[in-house]
Design an enzyme around this catalytic site. Structure first.
Site, short mmCIF file in Angstrom:
data_model
loop_
_atom_site.label_atom_id
_atom_site.label_comp_id
_atom_site.label_asym_id
_atom_site.label_seq_id
_atom_site.Cartn_x
_atom_site.Cartn_y
_atom_site.Cartn_z
N GLY A 192 0.80 -1.23 0.00
CA GLY A 192 0.00 0.00 0.00
C GLY A 192 0.83 1.28 0.00
N LYS A 193 2.04 1.22 -0.54
CA LYS A 193 2.86 2.44 -0.61
C LYS A 193 2.19 3.47 -1.50
CE LYS A 193 6.55 0.33 -2.16
NZ LYS A 193 6.06 -1.06 -2.07
N LYS B 203 8.43 8.08 -8.12
CA LYS B 203 8.67 6.65 -7.88
C LYS B 203 10.06 6.41 -8.45
CE LYS B 203 7.53 2.08 -7.68
NZ LYS B 203 6.94 1.31 -6.59
N THR C 60 9.58 -1.51 -11.69
CA THR C 60 9.86 -2.70 -12.52
C THR C 60 8.54 -3.31 -12.98
OG1 THR C 60 9.91 -4.26 -10.67
CG2 THR C 60 11.99 -3.14 -11.19
P1 GTP Z 1 4.39 -1.83 -5.14
O1 GTP Z 1 4.68 -0.40 -5.44
O2 GTP Z 1 4.01 -2.61 -6.36
O3 GTP Z 1 5.46 -2.49 -4.32
O4 GTP Z 1 3.03 -1.91 -4.24
P2 GTP Z 1 2.52 -0.85 -3.17
O5 GTP Z 1 3.15 -1.12 -1.85
O6 GTP Z 1 2.63 0.53 -3.69
O7 GTP Z 1 0.98 -1.26 -3.03
P3 GTP Z 1 -0.27 -0.50 -3.65
O8 GTP Z 1 -0.51 0.80 -2.98
O9 GTP Z 1 -0.18 -0.51 -5.13
O10 GTP Z 1 -1.43 -1.49 -3.16
C1 GTP Z 1 -1.49 -2.83 -3.65
C2 GTP Z 1 -2.91 -3.17 -4.03
O11 GTP Z 1 -3.74 -3.14 -2.88
C3 GTP Z 1 -3.53 -2.19 -5.03
O12 GTP Z 1 -4.38 -2.91 -5.90
C4 GTP Z 1 -4.34 -1.26 -4.15
O13 GTP Z 1 -5.44 -0.68 -4.83
C5 GTP Z 1 -4.79 -2.19 -3.05
N1 GTP Z 1 -4.90 -1.48 -1.80
C6 GTP Z 1 -3.89 -0.91 -1.12
N2 GTP Z 1 -4.33 -0.37 0.01
C7 GTP Z 1 -5.65 -0.61 0.06
C8 GTP Z 1 -6.67 -0.30 1.01
O14 GTP Z 1 -6.43 0.31 2.07
N3 GTP Z 1 -7.92 -0.69 0.74
C9 GTP Z 1 -8.20 -1.39 -0.38
N4 GTP Z 1 -9.46 -1.77 -0.58
N5 GTP Z 1 -7.29 -1.69 -1.31
C10 GTP Z 1 -6.02 -1.32 -1.08
MG MG Z 2 3.48 1.20 -5.47
#
Ligand code: GTP
Ligand code: MG
Length: 214
Positions: A15-16, A38, A42
């Site tokens: 969820g970053k 960002k 990758t």
């Molecule tokens: P990378 O950059 O790929 O390492 O991932 P990240 O850490 O940035 O995660 P990202 O924020 O993309 O979240 C991963 C997935 O979970 C995405 O499809 C988001 O939409 C979903 N997601 C993240 N946080 C939440 C949340 O609090 N609620 C819901 N419903 N979905 C979430």
């Molecule tokens: Mg991300």
């Protein structure tokens, strides 16, 4: 130097980006000019998922981003969906490219959010891991953790390495819809061992306060 906030997480897909989007909105609602970068993405073939999400939001929140392209906010991309060390075939990290992209963007904003790739010990090349980028860019650190079973171990491991490296940080839990048992299964540990458990769903304003003033 403007305010730089490095958003890292206990792993990829935690969820970053989601948290970054919430922070951007909250900072913008306070009248601050926001920006995001960002560093390395990758798994980019046609679409850079994070870049698209960040850029769409930035275009709404800060007019200077309206004409920007993906490469302005994601300086380094690789097609293989893997750690940068693998995806780049061990190419040495072009730090100058990252510094110059950051410096260019921060001229246009008051607060710049820097999103890492994956978690803290993701190898970038033979010399650097993602955690090294926090000090390299002199940023405040936000650790995003998850709320599923295993989050106690994952949170403590990430916090342990941040402390080992003398990096000040703030931890926030990003609970997804499927994490309804967090309060029962993992949160009691955190409520008993720290003053407060911060969550993206309810505490973004406090998180912004702390990060902006740290
Ligand atoms: P990378 O950059 O790929 O390492 O991932 P990240 O850490 O940035 O995660 P990202 O924020 O993309 O979240 C991963 C997935 O979970 C995405 O499809 C988001 O939409 C979903 N997601 C993240 N946080 C939440 C949340 O609090 N609620 C819901 N419903 N979905 C979430
Ligand atoms: Mg991300």
């Amino acid at each position: 130097m403007k305010k730089r906030i490095f958003v890292t997480a206990t792993n990829t897909d935690i969820g970053k980006t989601y948290t970054t989007l919430l922070l951007l909105k909250e900072f913008a609602s306070r009248g601050l000019r926001v920006g995001a970068i960002k560093l390395i993405e990758t798994g980019v073939v046609d679409i850079a998922v994070d870049a698209e999400l960040l850029l769409d939001s930035l275009k709404e929140l800060n007019p200077v981003f309206v004409d920007m392209k993906r490469e302005d906010i994601v300086p380094i991309t690789y097609t293989k969906a893997a750690a940068p060390y693998i995806a780049s075939q061990r190419k040495a990290l072009d730090l100058l490219k990252l510094h110059s992209a950051i410096e260019k963007l921060e001229k246009l904003c008051d607060v710049l959010i820097i999103e890492g790739a994956g978690g803290l010990l993701v190898p970038i090349d033979d010399k650097y891991m993602m955690i090294d980028m926090i000090k390299e860019f002199e940023a405040s650190a936000l650790l995003v953790s998850h709320c599923s079973l295993g989050c106690i171990n994952d949170t403590l491991l990430s916090e342990y390495i941040l402390k080992e490296k003398n990096i000040e940080f703030f931890t926030v839990f990003n609970c997804k819809d499927s994490d309804s048992d967090f309060e029962d299964v993992s949160e009691p540990y955190f409520t008993q061992t720290r003053e407060k458990v911060f969550k993206t769903s309810s505490d973004i304003d406090t998180i912004c306060d702390v990060l902006y003033n740290s």
